[in-house]
Design a protein around this motif. Structure first.
Motif, PDB file in Angstrom:
ATOM      1  N   TYR A  78       0.469  -0.950   0.268  1.00 33.29           N
ATOM      2  CA  TYR A  78       0.325  -0.012  -0.090  1.00 33.29           C
ATOM      3  C   TYR A  78       0.770   1.433   0.224  1.00 33.29           C
ATOM      4  O   TYR A  78       0.674   2.197  -0.717  1.00 33.29           O
ATOM      5  CB  TYR A  78      -0.776   0.687   1.621  1.00 33.29           C
ATOM      6  CG  TYR A  78      -2.143   0.768   0.824  1.00 33.29           C
ATOM      7  CD1 TYR A  78      -2.819   0.875  -0.097  1.00 33.29           C
ATOM      8  CD2 TYR A  78      -2.012   2.124   2.245  1.00 33.29           C
ATOM      9  CE1 TYR A  78      -4.036   1.849  -0.009  1.00 33.29           C
ATOM     10  CE2 TYR A  78      -3.272   2.971   2.050  1.00 33.29           C
ATOM     11  CZ  TYR A  78      -3.932   3.036   0.933  1.00 33.29           C
ATOM     12  OH  TYR A  78      -4.730   4.194   1.549  1.00 33.29           O
TER      13      TYR A  78
ATOM     14  N   GLN B  41      -4.242  -4.519   1.398  1.00 34.38           N
ATOM     15  CA  GLN B  41      -3.681  -4.789   0.173  1.00 34.38           C
ATOM     16  C   GLN B  41      -3.215  -6.053  -0.488  1.00 34.38           C
ATOM     17  O   GLN B  41      -2.269  -6.423   0.410  1.00 34.38           O
ATOM     18  CB  GLN B  41      -2.388  -3.863  -0.898  1.00 34.38           C
ATOM     19  CG  GLN B  41      -2.506  -3.506  -2.218  1.00 34.38           C
ATOM     20  CD  GLN B  41      -1.871  -2.966  -2.354  1.00 34.38           C
ATOM     21  OE1 GLN B  41      -2.468  -1.377  -1.813  1.00 34.38           O
ATOM     22  NE2 GLN B  41      -0.574  -3.091  -3.158  1.00 34.38           N
TER      23      GLN B  41
ATOM     24  N   LEU C  52      -7.837  -4.903  -2.700  1.00 36.89           N
ATOM     25  CA  LEU C  52      -7.769  -2.994  -2.032  1.00 36.89           C
ATOM     26  C   LEU C  52      -9.187  -3.100  -1.308  1.00 36.89           C
ATOM     27  O   LEU C  52     -10.320  -3.064  -1.288  1.00 36.89           O
ATOM     28  CB  LEU C  52      -7.171  -2.199  -2.318  1.00 36.89           C
ATOM     29  CG  LEU C  52      -7.175  -1.172  -1.437  1.00 36.89           C
ATOM     30  CD1 LEU C  52      -5.937  -1.090  -0.521  1.00 36.89           C
ATOM     31  CD2 LEU C  52      -7.507   0.059  -1.800  1.00 36.89           C
TER      32      LEU C  52
END
Length: 267
Positions: A126, A156, A184
Protein backbone atom coordinates in the motif's frame (compact mmCIF):
# COMPACT_ATOMS: atom_id res chain seq x y z
CA UNK A 1 -31.93 18.44 -13.70
CA UNK A 2 -29.97 21.23 -12.02
CA UNK A 3 -26.52 19.72 -11.56
CA UNK A 4 -24.39 21.81 -9.19
CA UNK A 5 -21.83 19.26 -7.98
CA UNK A 6 -19.76 16.67 -9.85
CA UNK A 7 -18.49 13.88 -7.57
CA UNK A 8 -15.57 11.93 -8.97
CA UNK A 9 -13.97 8.71 -7.91
CA UNK A 10 -10.27 8.69 -8.80
CA UNK A 11 -8.72 5.28 -9.42
CA UNK A 12 -10.00 3.67 -12.63
CA UNK A 13 -12.52 6.51 -13.04
CA UNK A 14 -10.98 9.98 -13.39
CA UNK A 15 -7.41 8.72 -13.53
CA UNK A 16 -5.95 6.72 -16.42
CA UNK A 17 -4.11 3.41 -16.30
CA UNK A 18 -0.97 5.20 -15.07
CA UNK A 19 -2.95 6.81 -12.20
CA UNK A 20 -2.58 10.19 -13.91
CA UNK A 21 -5.04 12.92 -14.81
CA UNK A 22 -5.30 13.27 -18.58
CA UNK A 23 -5.21 16.65 -20.28
CA UNK A 24 -8.74 16.23 -21.64
CA UNK A 25 -10.24 15.33 -18.27
CA UNK A 26 -8.32 18.13 -16.57
CA UNK A 27 -9.34 20.86 -19.02
CA UNK A 28 -12.99 19.78 -19.14
CA UNK A 29 -13.31 19.84 -15.35
CA UNK A 30 -11.50 23.16 -15.08
CA UNK A 31 -14.01 24.70 -17.52
CA UNK A 32 -16.96 23.46 -15.47
CA UNK A 33 -15.36 24.62 -12.23
CA UNK A 34 -14.87 28.06 -13.73
CA UNK A 35 -18.57 28.07 -14.61
CA UNK A 36 -19.36 27.68 -10.92
CA UNK A 37 -19.94 23.94 -10.60
CA UNK A 38 -18.41 22.20 -7.59
CA UNK A 39 -15.89 19.56 -8.65
CA UNK A 40 -15.45 17.20 -5.70
CA UNK A 41 -12.83 14.44 -5.66
CA UNK A 42 -14.59 11.61 -3.82
CA UNK A 43 -12.08 8.97 -2.92
CA UNK A 44 -10.81 6.45 -0.43
CA UNK A 45 -7.54 8.35 -0.24
CA UNK A 46 -6.68 10.95 2.41
CA UNK A 47 -6.36 14.53 1.23
CA UNK A 48 -2.57 14.25 1.33
CA UNK A 49 -2.85 11.51 -1.27
CA UNK A 50 -4.77 13.70 -3.74
CA UNK A 51 -3.03 17.08 -3.45
CA UNK A 52 -1.44 16.82 -6.93
CA UNK A 53 -4.89 16.42 -8.51
CA UNK A 54 -6.36 19.27 -6.45
CA UNK A 55 -3.53 21.46 -7.76
CA UNK A 56 -3.87 20.30 -11.37
CA UNK A 57 -7.61 21.01 -11.35
CA UNK A 58 -7.14 24.27 -9.40
CA UNK A 59 -9.76 23.23 -6.84
CA UNK A 60 -8.57 25.78 -4.31
CA UNK A 61 -11.35 28.30 -3.94
CA UNK A 62 -12.72 29.13 -0.48
CA UNK A 63 -15.62 26.66 -0.80
CA UNK A 64 -13.83 23.79 -2.55
CA UNK A 65 -13.95 20.49 -0.67
CA UNK A 66 -12.86 16.88 -1.05
CA UNK A 67 -14.55 13.76 0.27
CA UNK A 68 -11.86 11.47 1.61
CA UNK A 69 -11.66 8.04 3.23
CA UNK A 70 -14.72 6.92 1.23
CA UNK A 71 -16.92 9.48 2.99
CA UNK A 72 -15.31 9.39 6.43
CA UNK A 73 -13.87 12.92 6.14
CA UNK A 74 -15.01 16.07 4.34
CA UNK A 75 -12.15 18.55 4.20
CA UNK A 76 -11.70 22.00 2.74
CA UNK A 77 -9.06 21.92 0.01
CA UNK A 78 -7.71 25.37 0.86
CA UNK A 79 -7.89 25.71 4.65
CA UNK A 80 -7.83 21.94 5.35
CA UNK A 81 -10.69 22.50 7.83
CA UNK A 82 -12.70 19.32 8.46
CA UNK A 83 -16.47 19.79 8.46
CA UNK A 84 -17.41 16.13 9.01
CA UNK A 85 -15.54 13.05 10.20
CA UNK A 86 -16.09 9.55 11.53
CA UNK A 87 -13.25 7.28 12.65
CA UNK A 88 -12.12 3.94 14.07
CA UNK A 89 -9.97 3.29 17.14
CA UNK A 90 -7.27 0.72 17.71
CA UNK A 91 -9.54 -1.08 20.17
CA UNK A 92 -12.28 -1.40 17.53
CA UNK A 93 -9.77 -2.96 15.13
CA UNK A 94 -8.71 -5.82 17.42
CA UNK A 95 -11.11 -8.37 15.86
CA UNK A 96 -9.83 -7.47 12.38
CA UNK A 97 -6.22 -7.76 13.49
CA UNK A 98 -6.93 -11.15 15.05
CA UNK A 99 -8.44 -12.31 11.78
CA UNK A 100 -5.47 -10.87 9.84
CA UNK A 101 -3.13 -13.01 11.93
CA UNK A 102 -5.27 -16.09 11.36
CA UNK A 103 -5.74 -15.60 7.60
CA UNK A 104 -2.30 -14.06 7.06
CA UNK A 105 -3.30 -10.82 5.36
CA UNK A 106 -1.61 -7.39 5.76
CA UNK A 107 -3.11 -4.24 7.26
CA UNK A 108 -2.40 -0.54 7.01
CA UNK A 109 -4.07 2.06 9.24
CA UNK A 110 -4.48 5.63 7.98
CA UNK A 111 -4.94 8.77 10.07
CA UNK A 112 -5.56 12.26 8.77
CA UNK A 113 -1.90 12.89 8.03
CA UNK A 114 0.08 9.64 8.25
CA UNK A 115 -0.16 5.88 7.80
CA UNK A 116 0.91 2.85 9.80
CA UNK A 117 1.90 -0.41 8.13
CA UNK A 118 1.03 -3.21 10.56
CA UNK A 119 3.83 -5.72 10.02
CA UNK A 120 2.75 -8.59 12.30
CA UNK A 121 2.00 -10.69 9.19
CA UNK A 122 3.89 -8.80 6.48
CA UNK A 123 4.18 -5.33 5.02
CA UNK A 124 1.73 -4.71 2.19
CA UNK A 125 2.33 -2.82 -1.04
CA UNK A 126 0.00 0.00 0.00
CA UNK A 127 2.86 2.41 0.72
CA UNK A 128 4.15 1.93 -2.82
CA UNK A 129 0.66 2.64 -4.16
CA UNK A 130 0.24 5.88 -2.22
CA UNK A 131 3.79 6.94 -2.99
CA UNK A 132 5.65 9.68 -1.13
CA UNK A 133 2.62 11.83 -0.38
CA UNK A 134 2.18 10.40 3.14
CA UNK A 135 4.58 9.38 5.86
CA UNK A 136 4.44 5.66 6.68
CA UNK A 137 5.61 3.98 9.89
CA UNK A 138 6.14 0.22 10.17
CA UNK A 139 4.73 -1.01 13.47
CA UNK A 140 3.42 -4.13 15.17
CA UNK A 141 -0.25 -3.93 16.10
CA UNK A 142 0.55 -3.96 19.83
CA UNK A 143 2.59 -0.77 19.35
CA UNK A 144 0.01 1.02 17.21
CA UNK A 145 -0.82 4.33 18.96
CA UNK A 146 -3.95 4.06 21.09
CA UNK A 147 -4.88 7.73 20.89
CA UNK A 148 -5.01 8.10 17.10
CA UNK A 149 -8.17 8.49 15.02
CA UNK A 150 -7.95 5.92 12.22
CA UNK A 151 -10.22 6.87 9.35
CA UNK A 152 -9.73 3.54 7.65
CA UNK A 153 -7.68 0.37 7.64
CA UNK A 154 -6.92 -1.35 4.36
CA UNK A 155 -5.68 -4.72 3.23
CA UNK A 156 -3.86 -4.74 -0.09
CA UNK A 157 -3.54 -8.35 -1.13
CA UNK A 158 -4.42 -10.79 -3.92
CA UNK A 159 -7.99 -10.45 -5.30
CA UNK A 160 -8.80 -14.04 -4.31
CA UNK A 161 -7.83 -13.31 -0.71
CA UNK A 162 -9.84 -10.07 -0.75
CA UNK A 163 -12.91 -12.17 -1.55
CA UNK A 164 -12.08 -14.58 1.26
CA UNK A 165 -11.68 -11.76 3.78
CA UNK A 166 -14.98 -10.20 2.71
CA UNK A 167 -16.75 -13.51 3.23
CA UNK A 168 -15.28 -13.86 6.73
CA UNK A 169 -16.06 -10.29 7.82
CA UNK A 170 -19.49 -9.64 6.29
CA UNK A 171 -21.33 -9.87 9.62
CA UNK A 172 -19.03 -7.75 11.78
CA UNK A 173 -21.24 -5.06 13.35
CA UNK A 174 -18.86 -2.09 13.75
CA UNK A 175 -17.63 -1.71 10.19
CA UNK A 176 -18.42 -0.91 6.62
CA UNK A 177 -16.17 -3.28 4.67
CA UNK A 178 -15.88 -2.57 0.98
CA UNK A 179 -13.65 -3.27 -2.01
CA UNK A 180 -12.19 -0.21 -3.72
CA UNK A 181 -9.99 -2.10 -6.17
CA UNK A 182 -9.85 -5.83 -6.93
CA UNK A 183 -6.81 -6.09 -4.66
CA UNK A 184 -7.77 -3.56 -1.97
CA UNK A 185 -10.27 -4.08 0.84
CA UNK A 186 -11.18 -1.18 3.10
CA UNK A 187 -12.39 -1.27 6.71
CA UNK A 188 -14.39 1.87 7.53
CA UNK A 189 -16.56 3.01 10.44
CA UNK A 190 -20.06 1.58 10.26
CA UNK A 191 -22.34 3.67 8.03
CA UNK A 192 -19.51 5.42 6.20
CA UNK A 193 -19.64 5.40 2.42
CA UNK A 194 -19.41 7.93 -0.38
CA UNK A 195 -23.13 8.66 -0.26
CA UNK A 196 -22.83 9.39 3.48
CA UNK A 197 -19.99 11.81 2.79
CA UNK A 198 -21.90 13.49 -0.02
CA UNK A 199 -24.94 13.94 2.23
CA UNK A 200 -22.80 15.86 4.73
CA UNK A 201 -21.34 18.11 2.02
CA UNK A 202 -24.74 18.68 0.42
CA UNK A 203 -26.14 19.72 3.81
CA UNK A 204 -23.31 22.26 4.06
CA UNK A 205 -24.32 23.78 0.72
CA UNK A 206 -28.07 23.39 1.24
CA UNK A 207 -28.42 21.16 -1.84
CA UNK A 208 -29.89 17.72 -2.49
CA UNK A 209 -28.77 14.59 -4.32
CA UNK A 210 -30.78 15.82 -7.32
CA UNK A 211 -28.00 18.39 -7.75
CA UNK A 212 -25.29 15.69 -7.98
CA UNK A 213 -23.67 13.95 -10.92
CA UNK A 214 -21.38 11.13 -9.78
CA UNK A 215 -18.83 9.00 -11.64
CA UNK A 216 -17.49 5.65 -10.43
CA UNK A 217 -16.42 2.14 -11.30
CA UNK A 218 -16.16 -0.10 -8.22
CA UNK A 219 -18.05 -1.52 -5.26
CA UNK A 220 -17.18 1.43 -3.00
CA UNK A 221 -18.83 3.78 -5.54
CA UNK A 222 -22.20 1.99 -5.50
CA UNK A 223 -23.86 4.10 -2.77
CA UNK A 224 -23.09 7.45 -4.42
CA UNK A 225 -24.00 6.19 -7.90
CA UNK A 226 -27.37 5.05 -6.52
CA UNK A 227 -27.97 8.30 -4.63
CA UNK A 228 -26.90 10.82 -7.27
CA UNK A 229 -29.41 12.55 -9.48
CA UNK A 230 -27.26 11.30 -12.35
CA UNK A 231 -25.01 8.33 -11.63
CA UNK A 232 -22.51 7.57 -14.38
CA UNK A 233 -20.64 4.26 -14.62
CA UNK A 234 -17.35 4.03 -16.42
CA UNK A 235 -17.06 1.66 -19.37
CA UNK A 236 -14.66 -0.39 -17.24
CA UNK A 237 -16.99 -0.38 -14.21
CA UNK A 238 -18.19 -3.54 -12.51
CA UNK A 239 -21.49 -5.04 -13.62
CA UNK A 240 -23.02 -4.03 -10.26
CA UNK A 241 -22.15 -0.36 -10.78
CA UNK A 242 -23.44 -0.35 -14.35
CA UNK A 243 -26.70 -1.96 -13.20
CA UNK A 244 -27.55 0.92 -10.82
CA UNK A 245 -26.28 3.81 -12.97
CA UNK A 246 -28.27 6.19 -15.14
CA UNK A 247 -25.65 6.14 -17.88
CA UNK A 248 -22.46 4.40 -18.95
CA UNK A 249 -19.61 6.37 -20.48
CA UNK A 250 -16.29 5.38 -22.06
CA UNK A 251 -13.54 3.67 -20.11
CA UNK A 252 -11.16 5.58 -17.81
CA UNK A 253 -8.42 4.96 -20.38
CA UNK A 254 -10.59 6.71 -23.00
CA UNK A 255 -11.27 9.92 -21.02
CA UNK A 256 -14.75 8.66 -20.18
CA UNK A 257 -15.40 11.43 -17.63
CA UNK A 258 -14.66 14.20 -20.15
CA UNK A 259 -16.61 12.42 -22.91
CA UNK A 260 -19.79 12.39 -20.82
CA UNK A 261 -19.38 15.90 -19.38
CA UNK A 262 -18.65 17.49 -22.77
CA UNK A 263 -21.86 16.05 -24.19
CA UNK A 264 -24.05 16.74 -21.15
CA UNK A 265 -22.89 20.35 -20.65
CA UNK A 266 -22.44 21.03 -24.39
CA UNK A 267 -18.79 22.04 -24.06
Amino acid sequence: MDIKLIALDLDNTLLNADCLLSIRNRETLKKLHQRGLKVVLTTGRPIKGILPFIDQLNLKEVEDYSINFNGGVIQNNLSKKIISSKFLTKDMMKPINNLANQMRFPLDGITIDRAYSVIDVKKSGYQSFIGKLMAFTDVEFADLPDDQHYFKFVSQTEPAQVAEIQAETKNLPNFTIVKSRPNLLEFLPRGVNKSFGLSKLLAHFGWSFDNVMAFGDEENDLPMIKSAGIGVAMGNASAEVKAVSNAVTKRNTEDGVAVYLEKYFDL
